[in-house]
Design a protein around this motif. Structure first.
Motif, PDB file in Angstrom:
ATOM      1  N   ASP A 223       9.512  -2.201  -7.192  1.00 40.49           N
ATOM      2  CA  ASP A 223       8.498  -3.197  -7.507  1.00 40.49           C
ATOM      3  C   ASP A 223       7.335  -2.604  -8.293  1.00 40.49           C
ATOM      4  O   ASP A 223       6.221  -3.111  -8.237  1.00 40.49           O
ATOM      5  N   GLY A 224       7.608  -1.534  -8.989  1.00 34.92           N
ATOM      6  CA  GLY A 224       6.574  -0.945  -9.802  1.00 34.92           C
ATOM      7  C   GLY A 224       5.783   0.125  -9.095  1.00 34.92           C
ATOM      8  O   GLY A 224       4.888   0.742  -9.666  1.00 34.92           O
ATOM      9  N   VAL A 225       6.076   0.384  -7.813  1.00 31.09           N
ATOM     10  CA  VAL A 225       5.375   1.414  -7.064  1.00 31.09           C
ATOM     11  C   VAL A 225       6.280   2.618  -6.926  1.00 31.09           C
ATOM     12  O   VAL A 225       7.425   2.482  -6.491  1.00 31.09           O
ATOM     13  N   PRO A 226       5.849   3.819  -7.298  1.00 32.21           N
ATOM     14  CA  PRO A 226       6.684   4.999  -7.152  1.00 32.21           C
ATOM     15  C   PRO A 226       7.166   5.158  -5.723  1.00 32.21           C
ATOM     16  O   PRO A 226       6.442   4.852  -4.773  1.00 32.21           O
ATOM     17  N   ALA A 227       8.396   5.631  -5.570  1.00 35.25           N
ATOM     18  CA  ALA A 227       9.004   5.698  -4.237  1.00 35.25           C
ATOM     19  C   ALA A 227       8.182   6.541  -3.283  1.00 35.25           C
ATOM     20  O   ALA A 227       7.963   6.188  -2.127  1.00 35.25           O
ATOM     21  N   GLU A 228       7.706   7.714  -3.779  1.00 32.92           N
ATOM     22  CA  GLU A 228       6.978   8.574  -2.865  1.00 32.92           C
ATOM     23  C   GLU A 228       5.666   7.939  -2.422  1.00 32.92           C
ATOM     24  O   GLU A 228       5.203   8.104  -1.308  1.00 32.92           O
ATOM     25  N   LYS A 229       5.051   7.131  -3.311  1.00 35.27           N
ATOM     26  CA  LYS A 229       3.815   6.447  -2.952  1.00 35.27           C
ATOM     27  C   LYS A 229       4.104   5.278  -2.028  1.00 35.27           C
ATOM     28  O   LYS A 229       3.349   4.994  -1.108  1.00 35.27           O
ATOM     29  N   ALA A 230       5.208   4.581  -2.278  1.00 35.66           N
ATOM     30  CA  ALA A 230       5.567   3.442  -1.424  1.00 35.66           C
ATOM     31  C   ALA A 230       5.806   3.880   0.013  1.00 35.66           C
ATOM     32  O   ALA A 230       5.460   3.193   0.956  1.00 35.66           O
ATOM     33  N   GLN A 231       6.411   5.074   0.176  1.00 39.57           N
ATOM     34  CA  GLN A 231       6.682   5.554   1.517  1.00 39.57           C
ATOM     35  C   GLN A 231       5.400   5.815   2.296  1.00 39.57           C
ATOM     36  O   GLN A 231       5.390   5.794   3.508  1.00 39.57           O
ATOM     37  N   LYS A 232       4.287   6.094   1.586  1.00 42.01           N
ATOM     38  CA  LYS A 232       3.031   6.411   2.245  1.00 42.01           C
ATOM     39  C   LYS A 232       2.154   5.180   2.456  1.00 42.01           C
ATOM     40  O   LYS A 232       1.100   5.269   3.048  1.00 42.01           O
ATOM     41  N   ALA A 233       2.573   4.051   1.915  1.00 38.68           N
ATOM     42  CA  ALA A 233       1.776   2.840   2.075  1.00 38.68           C
ATOM     43  C   ALA A 233       1.718   2.448   3.547  1.00 38.68           C
ATOM     44  O   ALA A 233       2.676   2.585   4.286  1.00 38.68           O
ATOM     45  N   SER A 234       0.552   1.968   3.975  1.00 39.90           N
ATOM     46  CA  SER A 234       0.386   1.574   5.367  1.00 39.90           C
ATOM     47  C   SER A 234       1.064   0.241   5.611  1.00 39.90           C
ATOM     48  O   SER A 234       1.384  -0.513   4.687  1.00 39.90           O
ATOM     49  N   LEU A 235       1.255  -0.052   6.896  1.00 38.85           N
ATOM     50  CA  LEU A 235       1.864  -1.323   7.254  1.00 38.85           C
ATOM     51  C   LEU A 235       0.997  -2.485   6.784  1.00 38.85           C
ATOM     52  O   LEU A 235       1.505  -3.513   6.344  1.00 38.85           O
ATOM     53  N   TRP A 236      -0.306  -2.334   6.869  1.00 47.83           N
ATOM     54  CA  TRP A 236      -1.194  -3.405   6.447  1.00 47.83           C
ATOM     55  C   TRP A 236      -1.129  -3.610   4.942  1.00 47.83           C
ATOM     56  O   TRP A 236      -1.243  -4.745   4.465  1.00 47.83           O
ATOM     57  N   GLN A 237      -0.946  -2.518   4.195  1.00 51.45           N
ATOM     58  CA  GLN A 237      -0.788  -2.658   2.747  1.00 51.45           C
ATOM     59  C   GLN A 237       0.484  -3.412   2.415  1.00 51.45           C
ATOM     60  O   GLN A 237       0.506  -4.276   1.530  1.00 51.45           O
ATOM     61  N   ASP A 238       1.561  -3.073   3.134  1.00 56.53           N
ATOM     62  CA  ASP A 238       2.827  -3.780   2.915  1.00 56.53           C
ATOM     63  C   ASP A 238       2.702  -5.256   3.260  1.00 56.53           C
ATOM     64  O   ASP A 238       3.205  -6.124   2.541  1.00 56.53           O
ATOM     65  N   LEU A 239       2.030  -5.539   4.374  1.00 58.95           N
ATOM     66  CA  LEU A 239       1.852  -6.931   4.759  1.00 58.95           C
ATOM     67  C   LEU A 239       0.982  -7.653   3.739  1.00 58.95           C
ATOM     68  O   LEU A 239       1.245  -8.815   3.398  1.00 58.95           O
ATOM     69  N   ARG A 240      -0.026  -6.965   3.221  1.00 58.96           N
ATOM     70  CA  ARG A 240      -0.915  -7.589   2.245  1.00 58.96           C
ATOM     71  C   ARG A 240      -0.173  -7.938   0.956  1.00 58.96           C
ATOM     72  O   ARG A 240      -0.460  -8.951   0.309  1.00 58.96           O
ATOM     73  N   ILE A 241       0.794  -7.092   0.566  1.00 58.08           N
ATOM     74  CA  ILE A 241       1.605  -7.389  -0.612  1.00 58.08           C
ATOM     75  C   ILE A 241       2.346  -8.711  -0.417  1.00 58.08           C
ATOM     76  O   ILE A 241       2.366  -9.578  -1.295  1.00 58.08           O
ATOM     77  N   GLY A 242       2.964  -8.883   0.755  1.00 57.69           N
ATOM     78  CA  GLY A 242       3.677 -10.125   1.038  1.00 57.69           C
ATOM     79  C   GLY A 242       2.753 -11.318   1.109  1.00 57.69           C
ATOM     80  O   GLY A 242       3.051 -12.395   0.579  1.00 57.69           O
ATOM     81  N   VAL A 243       1.589 -11.151   1.764  1.00 60.50           N
ATOM     82  CA  VAL A 243       0.627 -12.244   1.880  1.00 60.50           C
ATOM     83  C   VAL A 243       0.106 -12.640   0.502  1.00 60.50           C
ATOM     84  O   VAL A 243      -0.057 -13.827   0.203  1.00 60.50           O
ATOM     85  N   SER A 244      -0.139 -11.643  -0.364  1.00 53.54           N
ATOM     86  CA  SER A 244      -0.650 -11.931  -1.704  1.00 53.54           C
ATOM     87  C   SER A 244       0.339 -12.762  -2.502  1.00 53.54           C
ATOM     88  O   SER A 244      -0.048 -13.691  -3.226  1.00 53.54           O
ATOM     89  N   PHE A 245       1.628 -12.450  -2.357  1.00 52.05           N
ATOM     90  CA  PHE A 245       2.640 -13.241  -3.073  1.00 52.05           C
ATOM     91  C   PHE A 245       2.666 -14.676  -2.554  1.00 52.05           C
ATOM     92  O   PHE A 245       2.729 -15.633  -3.326  1.00 52.05           O
TER      93      PHE A 245
END
Length: 430
Positions: A223-245
Motif C-alpha cells: 500500500d505504498g509503505v515499505p515493508a520494514e516500516k509497515a512492520q513497525k507501525a503501531s496497532l493504532w496507526q493500522d487502525l487509523r489507516i482503516g478508519v481514514s479509508f
C-alpha cells in the motif's frame, strides 16, 4: 457505486493508495461451482458454521441451565462481544501482514481446543466461570478468522462474482444453521448442552483439514509503505489507516455510523428469543433448537436472493428495506405467544439481516484496495461492534425486569428509525 466496483485505481486527487495488480487465478470467471479452491473453501466454512451453530444454542442454554438468569446469558454475550471488538483493533494489521491461509488454519485449531475443553470439564459438573473464560478467547480468535475470511474471498473469485460468492457462502452456512440448531436442541435435550459444544469443537478440526487443500491467489502489491516500516507501525496507526479509508468513503462512513446503532440494539436478540421461548412460553430445549432452525431458513432465503435483489434495486434500497423489515420483525417477537409466529418472525429478521450484511460486506470488498482490506475490515467491525456488548447486556437486563415484549418493541422501532435515517444519507443514492 457500480463504477467503484469495477476498479481499484485511485481517484484523481484522492489520497487512496494505488495497489499493484496481480494476475487472476485461472479459475476466475468460471461458474462458482466449477472453481476448485472456492469449492473447498465453501465446504470448509459450511462445516464450521454447522458446528458453530451448536455453540450458538448450547452456550446460552448452559448458562440458563446453571443460573436460570437471562441477565447472566446477556452478560456472557457481552463479554464475548467485548473480546471480539478488542481483537478487531489488531486483527486487520495481523491479517495484512501474515500468510492468510496459515492464519485461518491456526484459528480453527485454537478454537477446536478451546471449545473442546468445555464438555470435558462439564463431566465433573457445571462450571459457569469457564464459559466466561473460554468464550472471550474464542470470540477474539473468531474475529481474527473473520477478518481473514473476508479478505480471501475476493482473491478466490474476483470482484465481479463477490456478491454471488458471499450469497452462496451465507446460504450454505444458513443451511447448516438450519440443521445445527435443530440437532443442537435435540442433543441438549438428550445429553445436555455441553455435548453440543463438543460437536462445535470437532467441526473446527474438520475445517482446518479442508483449508490445507485451498490455494489462495497472490495478494496485490503493498500500500505504498515499505515493508520494514509497515512492520513497525503501531496497532493504532493500522487502525487509523482503516478508519481514514472508511471516513473518506461517503457510503461506508454512513454505514459504519448506522450499523453502530443497529448492532447495539440487536446483538442480544438470540438470547431474547431463547429466553422468550423457554421462560415466557414454557417450551423445552428441543423447541428452542427448532425455532432457531426455522429462523435460519430465513437466512438461506435472504442469502440466495441478495445478489438478484441488489442487481434489481441497487445497494441503497436493498440495504435500507432489509433493515426496516428487521426492525418490524424484532418489534413483534416479544408479543408473539405462539411458537410458530416466533419462528416466522425470527426467519424474517435473519433473512433481512443477512441481505443487509451481505450487501454491506460485498460493497466493502469491492471498493477497498486489496492491501488495505484487512485493516479496513477490522476498523469497520471495531467501530460497528464497539458498543454492541453493552447493548446486549442492557437489552437482556431490561427484558428480564420489564419483559421481552416492551423491550423488543422499543429495539425494533429504533431499527426502523435507522432505515429512515439512511434515506437522508449517501446510502440512498448508492
Amino acid at each position: 457505486m457500480a463504477y467503484e466496483a469495477q476498479r481499484d485505481e485511485e481517484e484523481p486527487g484522492s489520497s487512496t493508495p494505488r495497489p499493484r495488480r496481480t494476475d487472476p487465478p485461472p479459475s476466475r470467471g468460471r461458474p462458482l461451482w466449477r472453481q476448485r479452491n472456492f469449492g473447498i473453501f465453501w465446504a470448509a466454512q459450511t462445516l464450521s458454521v454447522l458446528g458453530d451453530s451448536f455453540a450458538l444454542i448450547a452456550l446460552p442454554l448452559l448458562v440458563l441451565q446453571a443460573t436460570g438468569s437471562l441477565a447472566r446469558m446477556g452478560l456472557l454475550t457481552a463479554v464475548g462481544g467485548a473480546a471480539s471488538v478488542l481483537a478487531a483493533v489488531f486483527a486487520g494489521a495481523v491479517v495484512d501482514r501474515v500468510d492468510r491461509r496459515r492464519l485461518l488454519i491456526a484459528c480453527d485449531l485454537v478454537r477446536m481446543v478451546l471449545y473442546g475443553v468445555i464438555p470435558l470439564v462439564w463431566l465433573f459438573g457445571p462450571q459457569v466461570w469457564l464459559l466466561y473464560g473460554v468464550l472471550p478467547l474464542c470470540e477474539a480468535v473468531g474475529m481474527l478468522f473473520a477478518v481473514g475470511y473476508v479478505t480471501v474471498v475476493r482473491g478466490l473469485v474476483g470482484t465481479q462474482q463477490l456478491t454471488e460468492a458471499n450469497g452462496r457462502l451465507n446460504a450454505t452456512a444458513a443451511a447448516a444453521g438450519v440443521l445445527g440448531p435443530l440437532c443442537a436442541g435435540l442433543v441438549a435435550a438428550w445429553t445436555g448442552p455441553a455435548a453440543a459444544v463438543g460437536v462445535d469443537a470437532a467441526s473446527f478440526g474438520v475445517s482446518a483439514v479442508c483449508m490445507l487443500f485451498v490455494r489462495f491467489a497472490p495478494r496485490a502489491g503493498d500500500d505504498g509503505v515499505p515493508a520494514e516500516k509497515a512492520q513497525k507501525a503501531s496497532l493504532w496507526q493500522d487502525l487509523r489507516i482503516g478508519v481514514s479509508f472508511l471516513y473518506g468513503h461517503p457510503v461506508l462512513r454512513s454505514l459504519t455510523a448506522l450499523l453502530f446503532v443497529f448492532s447495539f440494539l440487536t446483538l442480544g436478540m438470540t438470547d431474547l428469543v431463547i429466553y422468550h421461548v423457554k421462560h415466557d412460553l414454557g417450551h423445552d430445549d428441543g423447541t428452542v433448537g427448532t425455532v432457531m432452525a426455522v429462523g435460519a431458513l430465513g437466512t438461506i432465503t435472504g442469502a440466495l436472493l441478495v445478489a438478484r435483489i441488489r442487481r434489481g434495486l441497487g445497494f441503497g434500497p436493498t440495504w435500507t428495506g432489509a433493515v426496516a423489515v428487521c426492525g418490524l420483525a424484532f418489534a413483534g417477537l416479544g408479543w408473539a405467544r405462539d411458537v410458530s409466529v416466533v419462528a416466522a418472525l425470527s426467519a424474517a429478521f435473519l433473512a433481512c439481516g443477512g441481505i443487509a450484511g451481505t450487501c454491506s460486506m460485498s460493497l466493502r470488498q469491492e471498493v477497498t484496495p486489496e492491501p488495505l482490506l484487512g485493516r479496513v475490515t477490522a476498523a469497520f467491525w471495531t467501530l460497528q461492534y464497539s458498543a454492541a456488548p453493552i447493548g446486549a447486556a442492557v437489552l437482556t437486563w431490561a427484558a428480564e425486569r420489564r419483559g421481552t415484549a416492551p423491550v423488543g418493541l422499543v429495539a425494533g422501532a429504533c431499527c426502523v428509525l435507522i432505515a429512515v435515517v439512511a434515506l437522508f444519507t449517501p446510502i440512498r443514492r448508492s
